[in-house]
Scaffold this motif. Sequence first.
Motif, mmCIF file in Angstrom:
data_model
loop_
_atom_site.group_PDB
_atom_site.id
_atom_site.type_symbol
_atom_site.label_atom_id
_atom_site.label_comp_id
_atom_site.label_asym_id
_atom_site.label_seq_id
_atom_site.Cartn_x
_atom_site.Cartn_y
_atom_site.Cartn_z
ATOM 1 N N VAL A 142 94.720 107.502 32.942
ATOM 2 C CA VAL A 142 96.104 107.392 32.456
ATOM 3 C C VAL A 142 96.461 105.987 31.982
ATOM 4 O O VAL A 142 97.534 105.458 32.290
ATOM 5 C CB VAL A 142 97.129 107.862 33.530
ATOM 6 C CG1 VAL A 142 98.440 108.278 32.839
ATOM 7 C CG2 VAL A 142 96.596 109.003 34.336
ATOM 8 N N ARG A 143 95.537 105.407 31.219
ATOM 9 C CA ARG A 143 95.846 104.128 30.570
ATOM 10 C C ARG A 143 94.895 103.931 29.395
ATOM 11 O O ARG A 143 93.820 104.545 29.338
ATOM 12 C CB ARG A 143 95.722 102.952 31.547
ATOM 13 C CG ARG A 143 94.293 102.631 32.000
ATOM 14 C CD ARG A 143 94.240 101.279 32.706
ATOM 15 N NE ARG A 143 92.933 100.973 33.258
ATOM 16 C CZ ARG A 143 91.930 100.403 32.584
ATOM 17 N NH1 ARG A 143 92.078 100.093 31.310
ATOM 18 N NH2 ARG A 143 90.769 100.147 33.163
ATOM 19 N N LEU A 144 95.312 103.080 28.462
ATOM 20 C CA LEU A 144 94.416 102.689 27.379
ATOM 21 C C LEU A 144 93.368 101.731 27.921
ATOM 22 O O LEU A 144 93.581 101.055 28.933
ATOM 23 C CB LEU A 144 95.209 101.990 26.271
ATOM 24 C CG LEU A 144 96.341 102.798 25.618
ATOM 25 C CD1 LEU A 144 97.029 101.944 24.549
ATOM 26 C CD2 LEU A 144 95.825 104.096 25.011
ATOM 27 N N PRO A 201 99.551 112.602 23.874
ATOM 28 C CA PRO A 201 99.399 111.176 23.570
ATOM 29 C C PRO A 201 98.163 110.614 24.267
ATOM 30 O O PRO A 201 97.664 111.208 25.223
ATOM 31 C CB PRO A 201 100.673 110.553 24.134
ATOM 32 C CG PRO A 201 101.066 111.460 25.233
ATOM 33 C CD PRO A 201 100.650 112.837 24.810
ATOM 34 N N PRO A 202 97.658 109.492 23.774
ATOM 35 C CA PRO A 202 96.401 108.958 24.292
ATOM 36 C C PRO A 202 96.364 108.864 25.815
ATOM 37 O O PRO A 202 95.420 109.327 26.441
ATOM 38 C CB PRO A 202 96.329 107.573 23.655
ATOM 39 C CG PRO A 202 97.128 107.692 22.417
ATOM 40 C CD PRO A 202 98.194 108.698 22.681
ATOM 41 N N SER A 203 97.382 108.294 26.413
ATOM 42 C CA SER A 203 97.299 108.049 27.865
ATOM 43 C C SER A 203 97.186 109.349 28.651
ATOM 44 O O SER A 203 96.497 109.415 29.671
ATOM 45 C CB SER A 203 98.505 107.248 28.351
ATOM 46 O OG SER A 203 99.660 108.034 28.254
ATOM 47 N N ASP A 215 79.911 106.766 27.748
ATOM 48 C CA ASP A 215 81.362 106.897 27.599
ATOM 49 C C ASP A 215 82.058 105.774 28.348
ATOM 50 O O ASP A 215 81.814 105.587 29.544
ATOM 51 C CB ASP A 215 81.845 108.239 28.169
ATOM 52 C CG ASP A 215 81.411 109.414 27.310
ATOM 53 O OD1 ASP A 215 81.506 109.331 26.080
ATOM 54 O OD2 ASP A 215 80.985 110.443 27.885
ATOM 55 N N VAL A 216 82.897 105.031 27.635
ATOM 56 C CA VAL A 216 83.725 104.001 28.282
ATOM 57 C C VAL A 216 85.152 104.365 27.896
ATOM 58 O O VAL A 216 85.731 103.852 26.950
ATOM 59 C CB VAL A 216 83.339 102.588 27.801
ATOM 60 C CG1 VAL A 216 84.124 101.532 28.574
ATOM 61 C CG2 VAL A 216 81.833 102.357 27.972
ATOM 62 N N ALA A 217 85.688 105.354 28.625
ATOM 63 C CA ALA A 217 86.862 106.068 28.124
ATOM 64 C C ALA A 217 87.853 106.445 29.223
ATOM 65 O O ALA A 217 88.635 107.366 29.059
ATOM 66 C CB ALA A 217 86.394 107.318 27.379
ATOM 67 N N PRO A 231 90.492 105.526 23.780
ATOM 68 C CA PRO A 231 91.497 104.763 23.041
ATOM 69 C C PRO A 231 91.629 103.335 23.597
ATOM 70 O O PRO A 231 91.971 103.150 24.763
ATOM 71 C CB PRO A 231 92.784 105.560 23.262
ATOM 72 C CG PRO A 231 92.540 106.370 24.500
ATOM 73 C CD PRO A 231 91.073 106.626 24.584
ATOM 74 N N ILE A 232 91.338 102.367 22.748
ATOM 75 C CA ILE A 232 91.306 100.964 23.179
ATOM 76 C C ILE A 232 92.438 100.207 22.474
ATOM 77 O O ILE A 232 92.596 100.320 21.243
ATOM 78 C CB ILE A 232 89.956 100.299 22.835
ATOM 79 C CG1 ILE A 232 88.782 101.162 23.318
ATOM 80 C CG2 ILE A 232 89.900 98.894 23.427
ATOM 81 C CD1 ILE A 232 88.709 101.418 24.803
#
Length: 254
Positions: free
Chosen positions: A220-222, A212-214, A249-251, A192-193
């Motif tokens: 633990v961050r976008l 949620p995304p984080s 993967d850059v995730a 999630p960017i």
Amino acid sequence: MARLQDRIAIVTGAAQGLGRAISLKLASEGARLALLDMQAAGVEETAAMVRAKGGQAMAWAGDVTDEATVTDLFGKIHAHYGQVDVLVNNVGGSRNMKIWEMTAEVWDFTIRLNLRSTFLCTRAVLPGMMARKAGNIICLSSGAKEGTPWSAEDKGASAYSTCKAGIHGFIRDLTWELSPYGIRCNAVAPGPIATEKNAPMFADQETRLVHPPSRMVPMVRLGQAHEIADAVCFLASDESSYITGVTLDVAGGR
Ligand SMILES: NC(=O)c1ccc[n+]([C@@H]2O[C@H](COP(=O)([O-])OP(=O)(O)OC[C@H]3O[C@@H](n4cnc5c(N)ncnc54)[C@H](O)[C@@H]3O)[C@@H](O)[C@H]2O)c1
């Protein structure tokens, strides 16, 4: 020497978000850009941003899911620059819907946007790359290739996940077909960017969702757009000369 000095690079979906960040990064490393997007004003703005920093960029407006448009635009790009060294298939996206509500129209739209665009643009650069026995293709996959807890829980993202897994299969096959021609094919799979379009949606999900995304990201961050652009630049450069058929993967971890 800049890492992409005088390479000719096409970036699709360059009017905003990751496409704009990728364009600015490749130009900062010396690439001369052909930028494509449906949004004429936005893609012109990205080209102007590149030129304001001393780079070279031309913008073309059009729908890269349309075969005749792709043929026309890539012909113009070849006529202008003479060759293409790097193609970044960045156009993609989703209209999310729960699978039991999804219409065939929405399913087809998502497949077309992510996969048909990638196929058409890739095919259009190959004659020149194969003749010169050199080239580099980078496609945007997504963490969605293995499912998207953050968006699937909320609205359903099965069509999008299908496409982004499809990108992985696409570059795996191309590697076998195109390595004899000196062409590398890789993908970047962002988590999630926080792009201008997605950041508000992710912020809203943080307050509502069980997943949620984080909380679905080990770091633990976008992510930030420049973190994707850096990975694309690495794969476009000779620093990755022995890497092909890989989805990076850059995730923020897995
Ligand atoms: N932002 C994220 O969190 C994220 C995460 C994983 C993967 N991705 C992938 O990265 C890529 C870029 O994502 P983004 O968030 O910057 O998207 P975005 O929607 O902000 O930008 C996409 C760009 O593509 C253009 N576009 C859309 N359809 C087009 C068409 N048919 N022809 C030409 N241009 C078209 C749009 O006008 C827009 O400028 C996509 O493939 C997306 O699936 C994004």
